[in-house]
Design a protein around this motif. Structure first.
Motif, mmCIF file in Angstrom:
data_model
loop_
_atom_site.group_PDB
_atom_site.id
_atom_site.type_symbol
_atom_site.label_atom_id
_atom_site.label_comp_id
_atom_site.label_asym_id
_atom_site.label_seq_id
_atom_site.Cartn_x
_atom_site.Cartn_y
_atom_site.Cartn_z
ATOM 1 N N ASP A 40 0.832 -1.205 0.000
ATOM 2 C CA ASP A 40 0.000 0.000 0.000
ATOM 3 C C ASP A 40 0.867 1.256 0.000
ATOM 4 O O ASP A 40 0.953 1.975 0.995
ATOM 5 C CB ASP A 40 -0.934 -0.016 1.213
ATOM 6 N N ASN A 41 1.528 1.499 -1.121
ATOM 7 C CA ASN A 41 2.316 2.724 -1.290
ATOM 8 C C ASN A 41 2.329 3.091 -2.769
ATOM 9 O O ASN A 41 1.829 2.338 -3.602
ATOM 10 C CB ASN A 41 3.735 2.559 -0.736
ATOM 11 N N PHE A 42 2.900 4.234 -3.100
ATOM 12 C CA PHE A 42 2.762 4.737 -4.470
ATOM 13 C C PHE A 42 3.461 3.875 -5.522
ATOM 14 O O PHE A 42 3.146 3.978 -6.707
ATOM 15 C CB PHE A 42 3.221 6.196 -4.570
ATOM 16 N N GLY A 92 3.275 0.553 -5.415
ATOM 17 C CA GLY A 92 2.424 -0.625 -5.570
ATOM 18 C C GLY A 92 3.022 -1.913 -5.078
ATOM 19 O O GLY A 92 2.439 -2.989 -5.282
ATOM 20 N N ARG A 115 -1.478 1.553 -11.813
ATOM 21 C CA ARG A 115 -1.971 0.874 -10.609
ATOM 22 C C ARG A 115 -2.214 1.826 -9.444
ATOM 23 O O ARG A 115 -3.169 1.640 -8.687
ATOM 24 C CB ARG A 115 -0.990 -0.221 -10.189
ATOM 25 N N ARG A 116 -1.351 2.820 -9.267
ATOM 26 C CA ARG A 116 -1.477 3.713 -8.114
ATOM 27 C C ARG A 116 -1.632 5.187 -8.507
ATOM 28 O O ARG A 116 -1.686 6.048 -7.641
ATOM 29 C CB ARG A 116 -0.237 3.572 -7.213
ATOM 30 N N LYS A 117 -1.711 5.460 -9.792
ATOM 31 C CA LYS A 117 -1.744 6.845 -10.260
ATOM 32 C C LYS A 117 -2.918 7.623 -9.688
ATOM 33 O O LYS A 117 -2.747 8.738 -9.171
ATOM 34 C CB LYS A 117 -1.767 6.893 -11.784
ATOM 35 N N ILE A 172 -4.600 7.197 -7.065
ATOM 36 C CA ILE A 172 -4.540 7.306 -5.608
ATOM 37 C C ILE A 172 -3.491 8.323 -5.168
ATOM 38 O O ILE A 172 -3.734 9.102 -4.238
ATOM 39 C CB ILE A 172 -4.221 5.937 -4.976
ATOM 40 N N HIS A 173 -2.341 8.339 -5.848
ATOM 41 C CA HIS A 173 -1.204 9.111 -5.343
ATOM 42 C C HIS A 173 -0.735 10.275 -6.215
ATOM 43 O O HIS A 173 -0.161 11.225 -5.685
ATOM 44 C CB HIS A 173 -0.021 8.171 -5.085
#
Length: 207
Positions: free
Chosen positions: A25-27, A29, A90-92, A94-95
């Motif tokens: 759970d971080n930028f 992934g 994947r994390r764009k 969100i972060h």
């Protein structure tokens, strides 16, 4: 572990943590190089200052939740390699929804040399001791956008006041804010201002 560094949970009773870079759970992934355990390490000087922050916060009805402090240089190198990779999406959202991955360095959200690697920077927030809920701060941790800046005017009145509460607590006890990230603070009188450490976070507190 390097001499002069400690696990925060061993020296600050009641401290809560979620070492994001040891998890998925971080930028990036996925777990980051150098984070072998989900614990928080920092210099003894930072830990002593943070103990005073927690003491005052507790008196006000709040607790501290820490996401990161000491960060091995190999983790920073991991971030740099990741930033150069093609976007996978994947994390764009969100972060970093409003900038490209390769812009994270030029925008000041990722750096080749991080104050975290000197051991006296910390990422954290506040939560209510009564409800165990985190205070609303306007963004999640590592939200790389102007909305995370201390000067942002688009967050709500409550979120702005909560950010100021955290800022006041930290600065009263020897920390300096980082303008682009409401969660990031540096110890003003850091003991190793020119040294970037690279020992991994492991389960042992012995050197």
């Amino acid at each position: 572990m390097e001499k002069g560094f400690v696990f925060l949970d061993e020296v600050i009773p009641g401290i809560r943590w979620d070492a994001k870079y040891a998890t998925w759970d971080n930028f990036t992934g996925k777990p980051v190089d150098g984070y072998d355990v989900n614990r928080i390490v920092a210099t003894e000087e930072l830990a002593n200052a943070l103990k005073e922050v927690q003491k005052e916060a507790n008196q006000m009805g709040y607790g501290l939740l820490v996401w990161d402090a000491y960060r091995p240089q190999r983790a920073v190198d991991n971030f740099i390699r990741w930033a150069a990779e093609p976007e996978d999406g994947r994390r764009k959202e969100i972060h970093y929804p409003n900038i490209k991955r390769e812009e994270l360095l030029s925008q000041g959200y990722v750096a080749a040399k991080s104050s975290h690697s000197r051991g006296s920077a910390i990422d954290l927030t506040l939560y209510s001791l009564k409800t165990n809920e985190m205070l609303q701060m306007g963004t999640c941790f590592d939200f790389m956008d102007v909305k995370s800046h201390h000067t942002c005017e688009t967050v709500s009145k409550e979120e702005k006041e909560n950010r100021q509460l955290l800022c006041d607590l930290m600065t009263r006890h020897g920390f300096v804010l980082y303008e682009n990230e409401w969660w990031h603070y540096n110890l003003k009188e850091e003991p190793y201002p020119e040294t970037y450490f690279d020992f991994p976070l492991s389960g042992s507190s012995s050197k």
